[in-house]
Design an enzyme around this catalytic site. Sequence first.
Site, PDB file in Angstrom:
ATOM      1  N   HIS A   1    -101.273 -45.606 -21.374  1.00 48.42           N
ATOM      2  CA  HIS A   1     -99.944 -46.233 -21.434  1.00 48.42           C
ATOM      3  C   HIS A   1     -99.707 -47.121 -20.215  1.00 48.42           C
ATOM      4  CE1 HIS A   1     -95.681 -46.857 -22.064  1.00 48.42           C
ATOM      5  NE2 HIS A   1     -95.429 -46.344 -20.879  1.00 48.42           N
TER       6      HIS A   1
ATOM      7  N   ARG B   1     -97.624 -57.308 -16.307  1.00 52.01           N
ATOM      8  CA  ARG B   1     -98.107 -57.874 -15.044  1.00 52.01           C
ATOM      9  C   ARG B   1     -99.408 -58.645 -15.232  1.00 52.01           C
ATOM     10  NH1 ARG B   1     -96.103 -52.911 -13.544  1.00 52.01           N
ATOM     11  NH2 ARG B   1     -98.162 -52.022 -13.804  1.00 52.01           N
TER      12      ARG B   1
ATOM     13  N   GLU C   1     -90.311 -44.008 -26.962  1.00 52.27           N
ATOM     14  CA  GLU C   1     -91.449 -43.580 -26.139  1.00 52.27           C
ATOM     15  C   GLU C   1     -91.748 -42.127 -26.480  1.00 52.27           C
ATOM     16  OE1 GLU C   1     -90.830 -44.501 -21.956  1.00 52.27           O
ATOM     17  OE2 GLU C   1     -91.624 -46.528 -22.296  1.00 52.27           O
TER      18      GLU C   1
ATOM     19  N   GLU D   1     -92.940 -38.712 -25.808  1.00 56.23           N
ATOM     20  CA  GLU D   1     -93.141 -37.929 -24.581  1.00 56.23           C
ATOM     21  C   GLU D   1     -92.937 -36.443 -24.862  1.00 56.23           C
ATOM     22  OE1 GLU D   1     -91.402 -39.280 -20.940  1.00 56.23           O
ATOM     23  OE2 GLU D   1     -91.140 -41.343 -21.664  1.00 56.23           O
TER      24      GLU D   1
ATOM     25  N   ASP E   1     -87.901 -41.051 -25.154  1.00 62.59           N
ATOM     26  CA  ASP E   1     -87.261 -41.820 -24.082  1.00 62.59           C
ATOM     27  C   ASP E   1     -87.016 -43.236 -24.608  1.00 62.59           C
ATOM     28  OD1 ASP E   1     -86.398 -42.749 -21.618  1.00 62.59           O
ATOM     29  OD2 ASP E   1     -88.429 -43.137 -20.907  1.00 62.59           O
TER      30      ASP E   1
ATOM     31  N   GLN F   1     -85.378 -54.135 -20.038  1.00 59.50           N
ATOM     32  CA  GLN F   1     -86.311 -53.597 -19.043  1.00 59.50           C
ATOM     33  C   GLN F   1     -87.030 -54.717 -18.285  1.00 59.50           C
ATOM     34  OE1 GLN F   1     -89.201 -50.979 -20.854  1.00 59.50           O
ATOM     35  NE2 GLN F   1     -90.217 -50.499 -18.930  1.00 59.50           N
TER      36      GLN F   1
ATOM     37  N   LYS G   1     -83.130 -47.769 -20.092  1.00 59.34           N
ATOM     38  CA  LYS G   1     -83.552 -46.411 -20.439  1.00 59.34           C
ATOM     39  C   LYS G   1     -82.390 -45.427 -20.545  1.00 59.34           C
ATOM     40  CE  LYS G   1     -88.112 -47.046 -19.782  1.00 59.34           C
ATOM     41  NZ  LYS G   1     -89.181 -46.616 -20.668  1.00 59.34           N
TER      42      LYS G   1
HETATM   43 CA    CA Z   1     -90.606 -42.997 -20.299  1.00 59.65          CA
END
Ligand code: CA
Length: 398
Positions: free
Chosen positions: A116, A125, A182, A184, A216, A223, A236
Amino acid sequence: MNFTIDNIPFGIFSINNNQKRLATIIDNFVVDLYELAKLGYFNELKIKKSVFKNDYLNDFIGIGKTKTNAVRKRLQEILREEHIYEGEAFYDVNSVELHLPIKIGDYTDFYSSEQHATNVGMMFRDPANALLPNWKHIPVAYHGRSSSIFVSGKNFHRPKGQINKDENKLPIFVPTSRLDFELEMATIIGKSNEIGESIDVHDAEDYVFGFQLLNDWSARDIQKWEYVPLGPFLAKNFFSSVSPWVITIEALEPFRVEAEIQNPTVLPYLQEKKHLNFDIKLEVILQAKGVEELIISQSNFKNMYWTVAQQIAHHTVNGCNLNIGDLLGSGTISGKELNSFGSLLEITWGGENSIILPNGAERKFLEDYDTIIFKGFAQKSGVRVDFGEIRTMILPTK
Ligand code: CA
């Protein structure tokens, strides 16, 4: 869902908005622990009955692992004897309301899946240097917000926020068009440490009560504009979802597997004699309104570079105190293959590709009235431990 005698998770339920109580679940039967306490089933454990008549599990967790494990063992004895679940303590799961089981104190979200972190690094990036230099030395995390964590079944409205689509123009304020999940796991802290006291990595699991599924929810366009330099904020904190049952760490004992070898070697305070994860199968299902369900990801909790014990050791290495009811998110759990990625950001590669739904419609990110369902279970040699599910629908912007 298949809640077996090997599982015996803990949760909170109510009937007709009456006083909330502690419960476990077996098959499709919710078992009222306060009722069992009143009937004397836990007398020898010397636990105040009021612990079982409670809005949250925190007081119960606070009596300590020796007693909570004894309750779980006692329940296994009782439920093995009762071949037909009847009487005042048993309810069909569809006839009760399940609530947020933990009064969550602090919420920390880690970033512990290498795939991830690599995927996000490549998109946000530099593909050549996707992982930042600290990533294999530090279980990276940020502090999240607990007030907006709700249980499965609670839906939310598409959030609005500042988005900057074009670097040469000014930001705009609009509903997010890149709403994402997300995948999780949540670790629930079961014991506190004193301020200034660090938890040794080998003692860390004593501080874990159990686990839940965690979604999440994330707004990728918000973001992208806000996250530099201090990390996630409004992208978030608008909503997070958890499953209703807390699966104890003890129930997961049969499912331990070797964790990925860490290279380079981590600093001594993060080194474990046994470097183990849990083999828990995870699934994400997308159901658009009026359309058949579609499985869009199949991952596994074992796809974690950092273990929960390492996360806890790192969290407290500076003397930070954890409390009963704190929630530690694992970070999005992505496997190595496209069909095991834990977010739409990764599955559609930032919206470059589409998912095709059973009715032919396409998705890059989530639309209004889409429902996301998470499921999880562990299974080995006839032993099955089910996590239940999280089910949440996206409502239109308010
Ligand atoms: Ca997260």
